[in-house]
Design an enzyme around this catalytic site. Structure first.
Site, PDB file in Angstrom:
ATOM      1  N   MET A 217       0.838  -1.202   0.000  1.00 39.23           N
ATOM      2  CA  MET A 217       0.000   0.000   0.000  1.00 39.23           C
ATOM      3  C   MET A 217       0.874   1.254   0.000  1.00 39.23           C
ATOM      4  SD  MET A 217      -3.251  -0.576  -0.009  1.00 39.23           S
ATOM      5  CE  MET A 217      -4.505  -1.769   0.469  1.00 39.23           C
ATOM      6  N   CYS A 218       0.269   2.355  -0.267  1.00 40.40           N
ATOM      7  CA  CYS A 218       0.970   3.623  -0.323  1.00 40.40           C
ATOM      8  C   CYS A 218       0.528   4.469   0.855  1.00 40.40           C
ATOM      9  CB  CYS A 218       0.629   4.340  -1.617  1.00 40.40           C
ATOM     10  SG  CYS A 218       0.785   3.273  -3.062  1.00 40.40           S
TER      11      CYS A 218
END
Lengths: 266, 266
Positions: free
Chosen positions: A1-2
């Site tokens: 994920m970011c």
């Protein structure tokens, strides 16, 4: 994920303190090392810096630190690639012109199987699901409104379109046209509004700033981010399906969201 | 008037030598001091640096110098404002997404009275005639071709549309999608192609570089600019109404132009 970072204010504000904490997560304290981007609105214009190196070590990250651009609206993103190669065209934030305005968008999560027909008004340049989602949203907005609608109409339409996209996966995002900032939470998003009386704030790496030295009583600065950046502020945790619309640092519209954040997706 | 700089190559090339000479004209040797911008294609992505300070003294100019980005296609512009305030949204090069590609455009001259209807696919963000012209061109291309046409069809269409716009004023420009570079001359534009055997080149400020030290026999680098940047190369002066289409450093299509450059407009 970011991870996502947004700032919306009523006075041009230097985001360095928050960005410096944020970018440590891209290579020092965490692994979001597949590039970063940061967009500063300046009037109707935007400066965007993107790099495919980890933000913590990128020379362009140093430029952002040293140049101390003051802005009403900033969106930043550190990437941990799930879809699309690590290159500039796949680096958030993405930008498109809508109704003669720059719109800037950054996403955290994955949304699958979005269809974009070849005649869509906006086409993705890179190969990420995120840019695809942004193009869907932009095209649908342009289809619904040939000219810029009111802020209320716009917020309602963004919510409506986003709920459709969100059925395809995890859709946390921050969006701005330089006047306002909209954030949507699926799994994890927090915000805090700094205003008078300002005080000392401790970043998670123990760097401290006394905002009362740099502000006036009128200043309002809202920071939106995936994970709180400071230790002694009351960050508000958004819920799944929650939306906020900030302008001049103030929350103007809100949908609280009904579901607790889905920790499984974090 | 402003000045233009473009580079199109068959190998990723550092534009520093040319850009350093070019940006001296923005505050040191000439008066194009109302901001500058430079766009580097990197794959399908673009890095754009813009500043409303003179290029010669801008910290972002120093970043470009120090970071030494290598690119196949670069477009830069130093501005002497004739229309539109000195701010980021009025700073060339302008960028739009067409058929899922970044298109980058910089203009020198003034074109008056271009009409853009509110429902135009592309709307100007700032207040320059240049961005307006680019939006006209982009919208007309999108109207003619729902999907990306061949390069020959594209070149012909760009020429056709540009001739219409050029009836409204002075229309020197450089345009690129990251694969090719098109330049049009109205009053002043020159180009040179550097290829084997490479040799020593003297810039107008007497800085010298020996390109044979940095190149292979296969390399081809075309530089397009308003005013020649070096003293010992044979720059080709384009004519009014002339167009060139470069790809991989090679000239692929050309319309020579029939009128001598109109010096009165320079």
């Amino acid at each position: 994920m970011c991870q996502l970072l947004g700032m919306n204010c009523n006075t041009p504000t230097d985001i360095s303190f928050s960005f410096e904490g944020f970018r440590r997560r891209a290579g020092v304290t965490d692994k979001h090392s597949d590039g970063f981007g940061i967009a500063f609105f300046e009037g109707k214009g935007v400066r965007i810096f993107r790099d495919n190196q980890p933000a913590a070590f990128s020379p362009l990250g140093d430029v952002v630190k040293n140049y101390r651009i003051k802005s009403f609206n900033v969106i930043a993103h550190i990437r941990q690639a799930t879809q699309g190669a690590v290159n500039i065209e796949n680096t958030h934030p993405f930008i498109r012109e809508i109704w003669g305005e720059n719109w800037v968008f950054a996403h955290n999560g994955t949304v699958e199987d979005l269809e974009i027909c070849p005649n869509n008004h906006y086409q993705p340049i890179g190969t990420t699901d995120s840019e695809r989602a942004f193009c869907c949203m932009a095209a649908e907005l342009k289809k619904r409104f040939s000219e810029k609608p009111t802020e209320r109409e716009l917020f309602n339409a963004v919510v409506d379109i986003s709920e459709e996209i969100a059925t395809k996966g995890v859709f946390n995002f921050i969006l701005s046209n330089g006047e306002w900032m909209i954030a949507r939470c699926a799994t994890k998003l927090h915000y805090v509004t700094r205003k008078h009386p300002f005080s000392k704030v401790f970043r998670e790496d123990d760097v401290v700033i006394d905002f009362s030295q740099y502000t006036t009583e009128q200043d309002k600065v809202t920071i939106i981010t995936t994970q709180p950046l400071t230790k002694n502020e009351e960050w508000i945790e958004m819920k799944n399906g929650g939306y906020v619309f900030f302008k001049d640092g103030d929350k103007v519209f809100e949908i609280v969201g009904t579901l607790p954040p889905c920790k499984a997706h974090v």
